[in-house]
Design a protein around this motif. Structure first.
Motif, PDB file in Angstrom:
ATOM      1  N   ASP A  91     -28.944   4.198  35.762  1.00 40.39           N
ATOM      2  CA  ASP A  91     -28.289   4.286  37.078  1.00 40.39           C
ATOM      3  C   ASP A  91     -26.783   4.415  36.925  1.00 40.39           C
ATOM      4  N   SER A  92     -26.220   3.664  35.987  1.00 41.78           N
ATOM      5  CA  SER A  92     -24.777   3.711  35.769  1.00 41.78           C
ATOM      6  C   SER A  92     -24.348   5.083  35.258  1.00 41.78           C
ATOM      7  N   LEU A  93     -25.082   5.630  34.298  1.00 47.00           N
ATOM      8  CA  LEU A  93     -24.741   6.942  33.750  1.00 47.00           C
ATOM      9  C   LEU A  93     -24.914   8.033  34.801  1.00 47.00           C
ATOM     10  N   ALA A  94     -25.930   7.884  35.646  1.00 42.50           N
ATOM     11  CA  ALA A  94     -26.138   8.862  36.718  1.00 42.50           C
ATOM     12  C   ALA A  94     -24.944   8.882  37.666  1.00 42.50           C
ATOM     13  N   SER A  95     -24.427   7.713  37.983  1.00 40.10           N
ATOM     14  CA  SER A  95     -23.269   7.625  38.883  1.00 40.10           C
ATOM     15  C   SER A  95     -22.011   8.220  38.259  1.00 40.10           C
ATOM     16  N   GLU A  96     -21.999   8.292  36.916  1.00 40.00           N
ATOM     17  CA  GLU A  96     -20.850   8.860  36.198  1.00 40.00           C
ATOM     18  C   GLU A  96     -21.022  10.353  35.937  1.00 40.00           C
ATOM     19  N   GLY A  97     -22.167  10.905  36.342  1.00 38.10           N
ATOM     20  CA  GLY A  97     -22.401  12.334  36.167  1.00 38.10           C
ATOM     21  C   GLY A  97     -22.873  12.743  34.786  1.00 38.10           C
ATOM     22  N   VAL A  98     -23.339  11.790  33.995  1.00 38.12           N
ATOM     23  CA  VAL A  98     -23.831  12.103  32.651  1.00 38.12           C
ATOM     24  C   VAL A  98     -25.215  12.736  32.759  1.00 38.12           C
ATOM     25  N   TYR A  99     -25.422  13.806  31.994  1.00 40.49           N
ATOM     26  CA  TYR A  99     -26.731  14.485  31.970  1.00 40.49           C
ATOM     27  C   TYR A  99     -27.045  14.862  30.529  1.00 40.49           C
ATOM     28  N   PHE A 100     -28.262  14.527  30.070  1.00 39.95           N
ATOM     29  CA  PHE A 100     -28.630  14.707  28.673  1.00 39.95           C
ATOM     30  C   PHE A 100     -29.473  15.969  28.479  1.00 39.95           C
ATOM     31  N   ASP A 101     -29.198  16.689  27.385  1.00 37.69           N
ATOM     32  CA  ASP A 101     -30.088  17.775  26.984  1.00 37.69           C
ATOM     33  C   ASP A 101     -31.391  17.222  26.424  1.00 37.69           C
ATOM     34  N   MET A 102     -31.303  16.063  25.774  1.00 36.68           N
ATOM     35  CA  MET A 102     -32.502  15.466  25.190  1.00 36.68           C
ATOM     36  C   MET A 102     -32.363  13.953  25.143  1.00 36.68           C
ATOM     37  N   VAL A 103     -33.466  13.278  25.433  1.00 40.50           N
ATOM     38  CA  VAL A 103     -33.622  11.848  25.182  1.00 40.50           C
ATOM     39  C   VAL A 103     -34.737  11.710  24.164  1.00 40.50           C
ATOM     40  N   ILE A 104     -34.515  10.917  23.111  1.00 41.19           N
ATOM     41  CA  ILE A 104     -35.586  10.652  22.153  1.00 41.19           C
ATOM     42  C   ILE A 104     -35.778   9.148  22.032  1.00 41.19           C
ATOM     43  N   ASP A 105     -37.018   8.724  22.223  1.00 40.19           N
ATOM     44  CA  ASP A 105     -37.345   7.294  22.278  1.00 40.19           C
ATOM     45  C   ASP A 105     -38.573   7.051  21.410  1.00 40.19           C
ATOM     46  N   GLU A 106     -38.963   5.783  21.302  1.00 38.71           N
ATOM     47  CA  GLU A 106     -40.195   5.449  20.601  1.00 38.71           C
ATOM     48  C   GLU A 106     -41.375   6.126  21.289  1.00 38.71           C
ATOM     49  N   GLY A 107     -42.496   6.199  20.581  1.00 40.32           N
ATOM     50  CA  GLY A 107     -43.667   6.826  21.173  1.00 40.32           C
ATOM     51  C   GLY A 107     -44.751   7.056  20.146  1.00 40.32           C
ATOM     52  N   SER A 108     -45.192   8.301  20.049  1.00 49.96           N
ATOM     53  CA  SER A 108     -46.261   8.640  19.116  1.00 49.96           C
ATOM     54  C   SER A 108     -45.748   8.595  17.683  1.00 49.96           C
ATOM     55  N   VAL A 109     -46.697   8.606  16.734  1.00 53.79           N
ATOM     56  CA  VAL A 109     -46.365   8.453  15.316  1.00 53.79           C
ATOM     57  C   VAL A 109     -47.027   9.567  14.514  1.00 53.79           C
ATOM     58  N   ILE A 110     -46.938   9.453  13.192  1.00 51.62           N
ATOM     59  CA  ILE A 110     -47.640  10.360  12.287  1.00 51.62           C
ATOM     60  C   ILE A 110     -48.946   9.692  11.889  1.00 51.62           C
ATOM     61  N   THR A 111     -50.053  10.340  12.177  1.00 47.22           N
ATOM     62  CA  THR A 111     -51.359   9.767  11.870  1.00 47.22           C
ATOM     63  C   THR A 111     -52.053  10.597  10.795  1.00 47.22           C
ATOM     64  N   ASP A 112     -52.905   9.944  10.032  1.00 51.09           N
ATOM     65  CA  ASP A 112     -53.655  10.619   8.982  1.00 51.09           C
ATOM     66  C   ASP A 112     -55.117  10.208   9.091  1.00 51.09           C
ATOM     67  N   GLY A 113     -55.982  11.181   9.370  1.00 51.99           N
ATOM     68  CA  GLY A 113     -57.408  10.899   9.441  1.00 51.99           C
ATOM     69  C   GLY A 113     -57.902  10.478  10.806  1.00 51.99           C
ATOM     70  N   ILE A 114     -57.006  10.337  11.778  1.00 51.31           N
ATOM     71  CA  ILE A 114     -57.424   9.926  13.121  1.00 51.31           C
ATOM     72  C   ILE A 114     -57.928  11.122  13.919  1.00 51.31           C
ATOM     73  N   ILE A 115     -57.257  12.268  13.765  1.00 51.53           N
ATOM     74  CA  ILE A 115     -57.661  13.473  14.490  1.00 51.53           C
ATOM     75  C   ILE A 115     -58.651  14.247  13.623  1.00 51.53           C
ATOM     76  N   PRO A 116     -59.891  14.440  14.082  1.00 57.66           N
ATOM     77  CA  PRO A 116     -60.919  15.092  13.258  1.00 57.66           C
ATOM     78  C   PRO A 116     -60.631  16.573  13.026  1.00 57.66           C
ATOM     79  N   ASN A 117     -61.249  17.097  11.951  1.00 51.59           N
ATOM     80  CA  ASN A 117     -61.202  18.523  11.609  1.00 51.59           C
ATOM     81  C   ASN A 117     -59.816  19.003  11.174  1.00 51.59           C
ATOM     82  N   LEU A 118     -58.978  18.074  10.756  1.00 53.50           N
ATOM     83  CA  LEU A 118     -57.670  18.438  10.214  1.00 53.50           C
ATOM     84  C   LEU A 118     -57.501  17.732   8.875  1.00 53.50           C
TER      85      LEU A 118
END
Length: 503
Positions: free
Chosen positions: A215-242
């Motif tokens: 909210d504070s950054l919005a009031s200052e007119g800041v706008y981001f090309d990208m936000v990167i946050d926690e989330g998905s990971v690198i998995t091995d063997g979870i997705i079949p047929n790969l």
């Protein structure tokens, strides 16, 4: 006449088959070619030279994460249980261990504990700034006895660093700060502004932390090309047929809402029950909701997921996925058979709390239950509420959304064709080598949703390889991170910042 009909049908089927084969032939790989990248590790942040402390760089990095895990920065559902001293002490720790970061970057504090850092770019670039996120808070411990090492010990053995927050999310936070400290020491400055938001209440909705910062950054007119946050990971063997590990970059996240079902009916003695009882009606309502779920759909995040991974699968899988519009029902039915993939295509329901009755021989007049919904793109909170009411179809049961609980509509879907997605894709390949990268949808909620109105694209990714067993440690017992994985995280953020600079 019959012969003409057969010829017509045969011709139609032939045209359909040609069209499908054409779709498969044009179902090309979206992976960045490794041969076009410099995947050699030319970053010397693991120099073996001893520091003033007498430790090698690697030993210091490990000890820094270990020490961060000793601070009990716990987010409780009831904020009255929070202990400010642990958060303030953690601030002091960060400033002591990362002196360059906190002397060169502009620091602002929000709601007493959340931190926003701004690394000012050196050029007048036409690009908007970037935001990198992590959070300092952790979830409470359910059962200390289930831990092999005390959860706030920061114990180090030959392979792992142990403690609550080792995966969620202090490893990301410390890796980010280590990368900035390293780059500052090497004389690096970005050519555009980069912000770093460190939330203190992500595990409790982020309403006092990143929501206030946004909210504070919005009031200052800041706008981001990208936000990167926690989330998905690198998995091995979870997705079949790969046959390769898969790095899933979240381009969207599901919505979240909890609803209370309140059943009011006649009370009385249990020896003379009516045909319908309060608890019985409430139980029927829950069963009805579980049996009559909201309809599944192949949403844009799921289609993007298969567009990136489908070309890397077998010919049979490529044929079906390249013609997903024709085989839509079959694909959805297949995904719906597994709880994990089912959650990708539908709004899910989970009864989580039920209350009713005071004594074994008394029929209660009131019984309540809470059902939690994770809402896919295309649905929304209001649609979910209408579905609950119409499915239950009982005037004796009222439905209300829990307003004091986390609530969020499904997020917007970020682009897979943006320069910023290419940066993330490229960085993953540079650091982790021959793995597959795919966009996808994350099933949980993150603090990044607070920045939707001031950002072009949001990507949710943790640069770490985890197995299905490892994933159970998040919010569970024996949370730990391998030393090698932690070092890779630091390397990822160094490359990411440099690639942002070069873009």
């Amino acid at each position: 006449m019959v012969k003409k009909f057969i010829i017509f049908i045969s011709l139609g089927l032939s045209v359909l088959m040609v069209w499908m084969l054409w779709n498969m032939s044009s179902f090309y790989s979206k992976q960045i070619n490794l041969s076009n990248l410099n995947t050699s590790n030319n970053i010397d942040f693991l120099s073996k030279e001893k520091r003033l402390s007498g430790l090698s760089a690697k030993e210091e990095l490990i000890l820094n994460l270990s020490e961060s895990l000793k601070y009990k920065t716990i987010s409780y559902q009831d904020s009255n249980y929070s202990e400010p001293i642990h958060f303030l002490s953690f601030h002091k720790f960060l400033e002591r261990v990362y002196p360059k970061v906190f002397s060169h970057l502009k620091k602002r504090i929000f709601s007493n504990y959340s931190i926003l850092l701004k690394w000012e770019g050196v050029n007048n670039t036409p690009h908007n700034p970037i935001l990198v996120m992590a959070h300092m808070d952790v979830v409470p411990i359910d059962n200390y006895d289930n831990w092999d090492n005390p959860p706030f010990s920061g114990n180090i053995d030959n392979e792992y660093i142990w403690g609550r927050g080792a995966l969620d999310d202090k490893s990301s936070l410390i890796a980010i700060l280590e990368s900035i400290e390293y780059l500052l020491n090497s004389g690096f400055s970005p050519n555009r502004d980069i912000y770093f938001a460190i939330g203190h209440d992500e595990e409790n909705s982020g309403m006092k932390g990143n929501a206030v910062i946004a909210d504070s950054l919005a009031s200052e007119g800041v706008y981001f090309d990208m936000v990167i946050d926690e989330g998905s990971v690198i998995t091995d063997g979870i997705i079949p047929n790969l046959d390769k590990p898969v790095a899933v970059v979240g381009i969207a996240e599901k919505g979240y809402a909890s609803f209370e079902l309140i059943c009011n009916h006649e009370s009385g003695h249990s020896s003379m029950p009516n045909d319908e009882t309060t608890i019985g009606m409430l139980a029927k309502a829950i069963v009805a909701l579980e049996k009559n779920k909201m309809p599944p759909e192949l949403t844009n995040p799921v289609i993007s997921f298969f567009n990136f991974l489908g070309p890397e699968m077998s010919m049979q899988d490529r044929f079906f996925l390249s013609n997903s519009s024709f085989f839509r029902t079959s694909i959805i039915n297949n995904l719906d058979t597994n709880p994990i993939t089912s959650a990708m295509v539908r709004t899910t329901i989970a009864p989580t709390i039920i209350n009713g009755g005071l004594k074994s021989n008394i029929l209660p007049s009131t019984a309540t239950a809470v059902v939690n919904y994770r809402i896919r793109q295309g649905d929304n909170i209001e649609k979910v509420k209408k579905h609950i009411i119409s499915t239950i179809n009982n005037d004796l049961i009222s439905v209300r959304q829990l307003k004091n609980d986390l609530s969020a509509e499904p997020s917007k879907v970020s682009s897979t064709k943006s320069p910023e997605f290419h940066i993330v894709h490229k960085t993953i390949k540079e650091v982790f080598g021959d793995i597959l990268v795919s966009p996808g949808m994350i099933l949980a909620t993150t603090d990044s949703r607070h920045y939707q109105n001031i950002s072009k694209n949001i990507y949710r990714f943790m640069p770490i390889k985890l197995s299905s067993n490892d994933l159970s440690m998040i919010h569970g017992s024996n949370e730990k991170i391998s030393i090698d994985s932690y070092i890779k995280m630091i390397e990822f953020y160094i490359h990411l910042i440099k690639n942002i600079h070069a873009s």
